[in-house]
Design a protein around this motif. Structure first.
Motif, PDB file in Angstrom:
ATOM      1  N   PHE A  53       0.836  -1.198   0.000  1.00 36.50           N
ATOM      2  CA  PHE A  53       0.000   0.000   0.000  1.00 36.50           C
ATOM      3  C   PHE A  53       0.870   1.247   0.000  1.00 36.50           C
ATOM      4  N   GLU A  54       0.605   2.114  -0.976  1.00 31.48           N
ATOM      5  CA  GLU A  54       1.436   3.301  -1.173  1.00 31.48           C
ATOM      6  C   GLU A  54       0.859   4.547  -0.500  1.00 31.48           C
ATOM      7  N   ASN A  55      -0.447   4.598  -0.313  1.00 29.28           N
ATOM      8  CA  ASN A  55      -1.089   5.776   0.276  1.00 29.28           C
ATOM      9  C   ASN A  55      -1.730   5.477   1.624  1.00 29.28           C
ATOM     10  N   LEU A  56      -2.286   4.290   1.779  1.00 32.17           N
ATOM     11  CA  LEU A  56      -2.971   3.929   3.016  1.00 32.17           C
ATOM     12  C   LEU A  56      -1.949   3.505   4.068  1.00 32.17           C
ATOM     13  N   ASP A  57      -2.228   3.847   5.315  1.00 29.45           N
ATOM     14  CA  ASP A  57      -1.293   3.510   6.380  1.00 29.45           C
ATOM     15  C   ASP A  57      -1.826   2.366   7.233  1.00 29.45           C
ATOM     16  N   PHE A  58      -1.034   1.943   8.215  1.00 27.49           N
ATOM     17  CA  PHE A  58      -1.410   0.802   9.051  1.00 27.49           C
ATOM     18  C   PHE A  58      -2.690   1.076   9.830  1.00 27.49           C
ATOM     19  N   ALA A  59      -2.954   2.331  10.166  1.00 25.23           N
ATOM     20  CA  ALA A  59      -4.159   2.657  10.924  1.00 25.23           C
ATOM     21  C   ALA A  59      -5.412   2.557  10.079  1.00 25.23           C
ATOM     22  N   GLN A  60      -5.309   2.858   8.781  1.00 31.10           N
ATOM     23  CA  GLN A  60      -6.475   2.825   7.900  1.00 31.10           C
ATOM     24  C   GLN A  60      -6.794   1.431   7.395  1.00 31.10           C
ATOM     25  N   LEU A  61      -5.781   0.590   7.234  1.00 29.96           N
ATOM     26  CA  LEU A  61      -5.954  -0.668   6.509  1.00 29.96           C
ATOM     27  C   LEU A  61      -6.843  -1.708   7.177  1.00 29.96           C
ATOM     28  N   PRO A  83      -3.875 -14.576   6.988  1.00 33.21           N
ATOM     29  CA  PRO A  83      -3.179 -14.102   8.193  1.00 33.21           C
ATOM     30  C   PRO A  83      -1.800 -14.734   8.327  1.00 33.21           C
ATOM     31  N   ASN A  84      -0.893 -14.013   8.979  1.00 30.29           N
ATOM     32  CA  ASN A  84       0.426 -14.582   9.256  1.00 30.29           C
ATOM     33  C   ASN A  84       0.356 -15.427  10.532  1.00 30.29           C
ATOM     34  N   ASP A  85       1.488 -15.889  11.006  1.00 27.78           N
ATOM     35  CA  ASP A  85       1.478 -16.790  12.156  1.00 27.78           C
ATOM     36  C   ASP A  85       1.108 -16.102  13.459  1.00 27.78           C
ATOM     37  N   ARG A  86       0.955 -14.792  13.451  1.00 29.45           N
ATOM     38  CA  ARG A  86       0.470 -14.057  14.616  1.00 29.45           C
ATOM     39  C   ARG A  86      -0.971 -13.575  14.422  1.00 29.45           C
ATOM     40  N   GLY A  87      -1.605 -14.035  13.350  1.00 31.94           N
ATOM     41  CA  GLY A  87      -2.980 -13.648  13.077  1.00 31.94           C
ATOM     42  C   GLY A  87      -3.127 -12.285  12.447  1.00 31.94           C
ATOM     43  N   GLU A  88      -2.029 -11.661  12.027  1.00 36.39           N
ATOM     44  CA  GLU A  88      -2.070 -10.324  11.426  1.00 36.39           C
ATOM     45  C   GLU A  88      -2.397 -10.414   9.937  1.00 36.39           C
ATOM     46  N   LEU A  89      -3.241  -9.528   9.473  1.00 38.82           N
ATOM     47  CA  LEU A  89      -3.611  -9.491   8.059  1.00 38.82           C
ATOM     48  C   LEU A  89      -2.793  -8.466   7.280  1.00 38.82           C
ATOM     49  N   VAL A  90      -2.212  -7.503   7.979  1.00 42.76           N
ATOM     50  CA  VAL A  90      -1.382  -6.470   7.352  1.00 42.76           C
ATOM     51  C   VAL A  90      -0.019  -6.482   8.042  1.00 42.76           C
ATOM     52  N   VAL A  91       1.037  -6.622   7.262  1.00 41.82           N
ATOM     53  CA  VAL A  91       2.393  -6.681   7.815  1.00 41.82           C
ATOM     54  C   VAL A  91       3.309  -5.791   6.980  1.00 41.82           C
ATOM     55  N   ALA A  92       4.436  -5.434   7.521  1.00 42.85           N
ATOM     56  CA  ALA A  92       5.354  -4.532   6.832  1.00 42.85           C
ATOM     57  C   ALA A  92       6.223  -5.287   5.826  1.00 42.85           C
ATOM     58  N   LEU A  93       6.373  -4.698   4.642  1.00 44.82           N
ATOM     59  CA  LEU A  93       7.291  -5.185   3.620  1.00 44.82           C
ATOM     60  C   LEU A  93       7.952  -3.955   3.001  1.00 44.82           C
ATOM     61  N   HIS A  94       9.267  -3.897   3.021  1.00 45.40           N
ATOM     62  CA  HIS A  94      10.002  -2.706   2.588  1.00 45.40           C
ATOM     63  C   HIS A  94       9.510  -1.455   3.308  1.00 45.40           C
ATOM     64  N   GLY A  95       9.133  -1.634   4.584  1.00 45.80           N
ATOM     65  CA  GLY A  95       8.711  -0.503   5.395  1.00 45.80           C
ATOM     66  C   GLY A  95       7.305  -0.010   5.116  1.00 45.80           C
ATOM     67  N   PRO A  97       2.941  -1.046   4.502  1.00 42.38           N
ATOM     68  CA  PRO A  97       1.947  -2.074   4.801  1.00 42.38           C
ATOM     69  C   PRO A  97       1.737  -2.982   3.582  1.00 42.38           C
ATOM     70  N   ALA A  98       1.589  -4.265   3.847  1.00 43.44           N
ATOM     71  CA  ALA A  98       1.370  -5.227   2.769  1.00 43.44           C
ATOM     72  C   ALA A  98       0.397  -6.295   3.230  1.00 43.44           C
ATOM     73  N   THR A  99      -0.276  -6.895   2.275  1.00 46.91           N
ATOM     74  CA  THR A  99      -1.199  -7.977   2.568  1.00 46.91           C
ATOM     75  C   THR A  99      -1.172  -8.989   1.435  1.00 46.91           C
ATOM     76  N   ILE A 100      -1.534 -10.228   1.760  1.00 44.04           N
ATOM     77  CA  ILE A 100      -1.682 -11.296   0.773  1.00 44.04           C
ATOM     78  C   ILE A 100      -3.125 -11.771   0.823  1.00 44.04           C
ATOM     79  N   VAL A 101      -3.748 -11.879  -0.349  1.00 44.58           N
ATOM     80  CA  VAL A 101      -5.117 -12.367  -0.429  1.00 44.58           C
ATOM     81  C   VAL A 101      -5.200 -13.485  -1.461  1.00 44.58           C
TER      82      VAL A 101
END
Length: 319
Positions: A53-61, A83-95, A97-101
């Protein structure tokens, strides 16, 4: 779905271990779209879509990804976030927010017929109803407040005729949004960008809707108008195709009947939907960001659509 942030398989080799997907085997950038960096991702467990995500931040996602999960759990055909192994749907990649669907089956229908529009209308109604009990709230970030903020930023690039149209329509929509009829419209989570390229079909069956990253809380009628302004028009002229409009609205109405206020507001909301995309395309053209694969959409298309909606009555919503 441009590529603003480059990613390689080497970048993913350690990062992807937090997901239950096995190794990353292939990665391909997706060139269409203009907001986020998107990639088709193949892993040992199947095919997915990676978004940075280039414009949306971790708080919005959380609104977007939790909405997709909410709809998927209720049988609406949308991508399911992984989700990742901690149940998170949004995680940091290259600083960022990123997600996999999950990747949907089928392909986009770029020459829709009434049967396709009916599928879209029925699915949109089911989506609206399924979202009624969604707990999170977030405004449509490309709604009226954004229009008011953005119009002055693009006016210096326009000739007198276009500038007058933009300012006049904004004033018209501001007056409508402050009136009693608008207050009666049903509101809830909306997709707000359900264009042809954001829906997948297998034959004549709708297999999924994706790209929820313009979603927000708005009137359901606005969502229908955005959809009709893409699925139900002649692309060269911007004119509505009555058969396709009626197919879409009748199928929607059969699932969630329209209210009197919605019937009264239909033409105005079609104009609002045209204004929103004319304005965003003007902004993307004249105030662009850098990207590896970015091709801005032509603003002239939605200028034509807006002029058509002002000049020509739409088919009655409850016909």
């Amino acid at each position: 779905m441009a590529v603003f942030t480059s990613v390689t398989l080497d970048d993913l080799s350690q990062w992807i271990k937090q997901f239950p997907l096995g190794k990353a085997l292939a990665l391909k950038g997706i060139a269409s779209g203009i907001e986020n960096s998107n990639f088709f991702l193949t892993t040992e467990r199947g095919e997915f879509v990676l978004t940075i995500f280039e414009n949306l931040d971790f708080a919005q996602l959380p609104f977007y990804v939790q909405l997709m999960r909410h709809l998927a759990e209720r049988g609406v055909p949308v991508p399911a976030p992984v989700p990742n192994d901690r149940g998170e749907l949004v995680v940091a990649l290259h600083g960022k927010p990123a997600t996999i669907v999950s990747k949907l089956d089928g392909s986009s229908q770029m020459d829709p017929q009434p049967v396709h529009c009916a599928e879209v209308g029925a699915t949109l109604a089911k989506m609206h109803l399924a979202g009624q009990d969604f707990a999170l709230r977030q405004p449509n970030l490309r709604g009226l407040d954004w229009w008011i903020e953005t119009v002055p930023k693009v006016l210096p690039f326009l000739d007198a005729d276009k500038a007058a149209l933009l300012q006049s329509e904004l004033a018209f929509q501001r007056a409508f949004a402050g009136g009693p009829v608008y207050a009666e419209l049903a509101h809830g989570p909306v997709h707000a960008d359900l264009f042809r390229n954001n829906v997948m079909f297998v034959g004549e069956r709708l297999s999924g809707c994706f790209d929820f990253y313009f979603a927000g809380w708005d009137s359901w009628l606005f969502d229908i108008a955005v959809t009709a302004n893409d699925w139900c028009i002649d692309l060269d002229s911007g004119r509505l195709d009555h058969d396709r409009v009626l197919a879409l609205t009748r199928a929607y109405h059969a699932v969630r009947p329209f209210t009197d206020a919605e019937a009264q507001s239909w033409q105005t909301m079609l104009r609002a939907a045209a204004l929103r995309f004319w304005l965003s395309r003007l902004y993307d053209l004249h105030r662009p960001r850098e990207a590896e694969m970015l091709t801005p959409h032509d603003p002239t298309h939605f200028e034509r659509v807006l002029r058509e909606r002002i000049a020509v009555p739409a088919p009655d919503l409850t016909a």
